[in-house]
Design a protein around this motif. Structure first.
Motif, short mmCIF file in Angstrom:
data_model
loop_
_atom_site.label_atom_id
_atom_site.label_comp_id
_atom_site.label_asym_id
_atom_site.label_seq_id
_atom_site.Cartn_x
_atom_site.Cartn_y
_atom_site.Cartn_z
N LEU A 16 0.83 -1.20 0.00
CA LEU A 16 0.00 0.00 0.00
C LEU A 16 0.87 1.26 0.00
O LEU A 16 0.49 2.26 -0.62
CB LEU A 16 -0.95 0.00 1.20
CG LEU A 16 -2.10 -1.00 1.15
CD1 LEU A 16 -2.96 -0.87 2.41
CD2 LEU A 16 -2.96 -0.80 -0.11
N ASP A 17 2.00 1.22 0.68
CA ASP A 17 2.90 2.36 0.65
C ASP A 17 3.40 2.61 -0.78
O ASP A 17 3.45 3.77 -1.24
CB ASP A 17 4.09 2.13 1.57
CG ASP A 17 3.73 2.21 3.05
OD1 ASP A 17 2.66 2.77 3.37
OD2 ASP A 17 4.52 1.71 3.87
N TYR A 18 3.77 1.56 -1.47
CA TYR A 18 4.21 1.70 -2.86
C TYR A 18 3.07 2.17 -3.75
O TYR A 18 3.26 3.01 -4.65
CB TYR A 18 4.79 0.38 -3.38
CG TYR A 18 6.27 0.23 -3.16
CD1 TYR A 18 7.17 0.46 -4.19
CD2 TYR A 18 6.78 -0.13 -1.92
CE1 TYR A 18 8.54 0.33 -3.99
CE2 TYR A 18 8.15 -0.27 -1.71
CZ TYR A 18 9.02 -0.04 -2.76
OH TYR A 18 10.38 -0.15 -2.57
N ALA A 19 1.88 1.62 -3.55
CA ALA A 19 0.74 2.02 -4.37
C ALA A 19 0.46 3.51 -4.23
O ALA A 19 0.15 4.20 -5.21
CB ALA A 19 -0.50 1.21 -3.98
N GLU A 20 0.60 4.02 -3.02
CA GLU A 20 0.40 5.46 -2.80
C GLU A 20 1.46 6.27 -3.53
O GLU A 20 1.15 7.25 -4.22
CB GLU A 20 0.46 5.75 -1.30
CG GLU A 20 0.34 7.23 -0.96
CD GLU A 20 -1.02 7.82 -1.24
OE1 GLU A 20 -1.10 9.06 -1.40
OE2 GLU A 20 -2.01 7.05 -1.29
N ALA A 21 2.70 5.86 -3.42
CA ALA A 21 3.79 6.61 -4.05
C ALA A 21 3.72 6.56 -5.57
O ALA A 21 4.12 7.52 -6.25
CB ALA A 21 5.13 6.06 -3.58
N GLY A 44 0.88 6.02 -7.37
CA GLY A 44 -0.45 6.33 -7.89
C GLY A 44 -1.11 5.13 -8.52
O GLY A 44 -1.86 5.25 -9.49
N CYS A 45 -0.85 3.95 -7.97
CA CYS A 45 -1.36 2.70 -8.54
C CYS A 45 -2.68 2.32 -7.87
O CYS A 45 -2.73 2.15 -6.65
CB CYS A 45 -0.35 1.58 -8.35
SG CYS A 45 -0.84 0.02 -9.13
N PRO A 46 -3.74 2.13 -8.64
CA PRO A 46 -5.05 1.86 -8.02
C PRO A 46 -5.29 0.41 -7.62
O PRO A 46 -6.23 0.13 -6.89
CB PRO A 46 -6.04 2.27 -9.12
CG PRO A 46 -5.29 2.04 -10.39
CD PRO A 46 -3.85 2.35 -10.09
N ALA A 59 -7.22 3.14 2.01
CA ALA A 59 -6.17 3.82 1.25
C ALA A 59 -6.63 4.17 -0.16
O ALA A 59 -5.83 4.69 -0.96
CB ALA A 59 -4.92 2.95 1.19
N GLY A 60 -7.88 3.86 -0.50
CA GLY A 60 -8.40 4.16 -1.83
C GLY A 60 -7.86 3.25 -2.91
O GLY A 60 -7.75 3.65 -4.08
N ARG A 61 -7.55 2.00 -2.56
CA ARG A 61 -6.99 1.03 -3.52
C ARG A 61 -7.90 -0.18 -3.65
O ARG A 61 -8.68 -0.49 -2.74
CB ARG A 61 -5.60 0.55 -3.08
CG ARG A 61 -4.64 1.65 -2.69
CD ARG A 61 -4.27 2.56 -3.84
NE ARG A 61 -3.65 3.80 -3.35
CZ ARG A 61 -3.36 4.85 -4.11
NH1 ARG A 61 -3.62 4.80 -5.40
NH2 ARG A 61 -2.85 5.93 -3.58
#
Length: 271
Positions: free
Chosen positions: A91-96, A98-100, A136-138
């Motif tokens: 999730l940290d990587y997804a946030e950085a 912008g990966c949904p 986290a919006g993912r």
């Protein structure tokens, strides 16, 4: 028209990983996916995405010890803490980036293990991951994988994946529908696209030629027909996902090996 994302784990292997972003953009891709980003700093990958105008549309959560043979740990009792730590990192990587979407690999079923216990562990971990990802919006994706390429893999069929998604009931939990795996395990791919895309439970598609996992214009599957089916069904139901190009170029890791095999993409996206 389908939207295609380059899988940088398999494509452009004549280049170092971080150089594959530029190669994909040069060939007209607007999005990328790959197995794992964790060997690199998230900020470094994000710079390559920005520099080349690319979207990150998918990657996998940490799978356990890949080099030791792990292929995910979500179904494995006793490794729940490791799973949760790994998913938090994803999730940290997804946030950085912008990966949904984050794909969670199920893992290999240990020989002789109690299937019911594996199922309960898997569904519990997936439900937990979906809840954390929602905050986290993912979205979380699960993918059926064929047993020829990955012997012992826990999740193999589309109907089972959709049953799990429905049973858990999280709106951000979806199926990663790989047409290559589906053809090997079940076939009847066009009808499954017609069945499942309108449900809203399919978050991502992937393609490769069958049986050798080369370009989608090599092998037994009529991908131009399937692309037309995807267009038709998408127009009717509003599906707007990406199609990941997760195949091994037939020419291998030689200069131009990926680019020279993209005739199928030029035909598919011709206007």
């Amino acid at each position: 028209m389908p939207r295609f994302a380059a899988n940088l784990t398999m494509l452009y292997n004549e280049h170092a990983f971080l150089d594959r972003f530029a190669a994909a953009a040069a060939d007209g891709f607007q999005a990328v996916e790959y197995l794992f980003p964790y060997a690199f700093e998230a900020g470094e990958i994000a710079r390559h995405l920005k520099d080349h105008g690319l979207q990150q549309v998918l990657f996998n959560a940490p799978p356990g010890d890949w080099d030791a043979g792990d292929r995910g740990i979500a179904c494995l009792p006793g490794r729940e803490a490791e799973f949760r730590d790994g998913f938090a990192r994803a999730l940290d990587y997804a946030e950085a980036l912008g990966c949904p979407r984050v794909h969670v690999m199920a893992g290999l079923a240990p020989q002789g293990a109690d299937r019911a216990q594996l199922q309960a562990t898997y569904e519990g971990n997936i439900a937990w991951a979906a809840e954390r990802a929602a905050a986290a919006g993912r979205n979380v994706l699960i993918e059926p994988i064929n047993l020829r390429d990955m012997p012992g893999y826990f999740l193999n069929r589309q109907d089972e994946a959709h049953r799990i998604v429905q049973a858990i009931g999280a709106p951000n939990l979806q199926v990663q529908f790989d047409l290559y795996h589906c053809q090997i395990v079940e076939g009847d791919v066009a009808m499954k696209l017609r069945q499942y895309l309108p449900t809203g439970r399919v978050g991502h598609l992937q393609i490769a030629g069958v049986p050798m996992r080369h370009e989608p214009d090599l092998g037994e599957v009529n991908y131009p027909y399937l692309f037309d089916v995807i267009d038709e069904v998408s127009a009717a139901c509003g599906w707007q996902g990406w199609i990941g190009c997760e195949y091994r170029p037939a020419r291998g890791a030689v200069a131009g090996g990926t680019s020279d095999g993209l005739g199928w993409l030029r035909r598919a996206t011709a206007t």
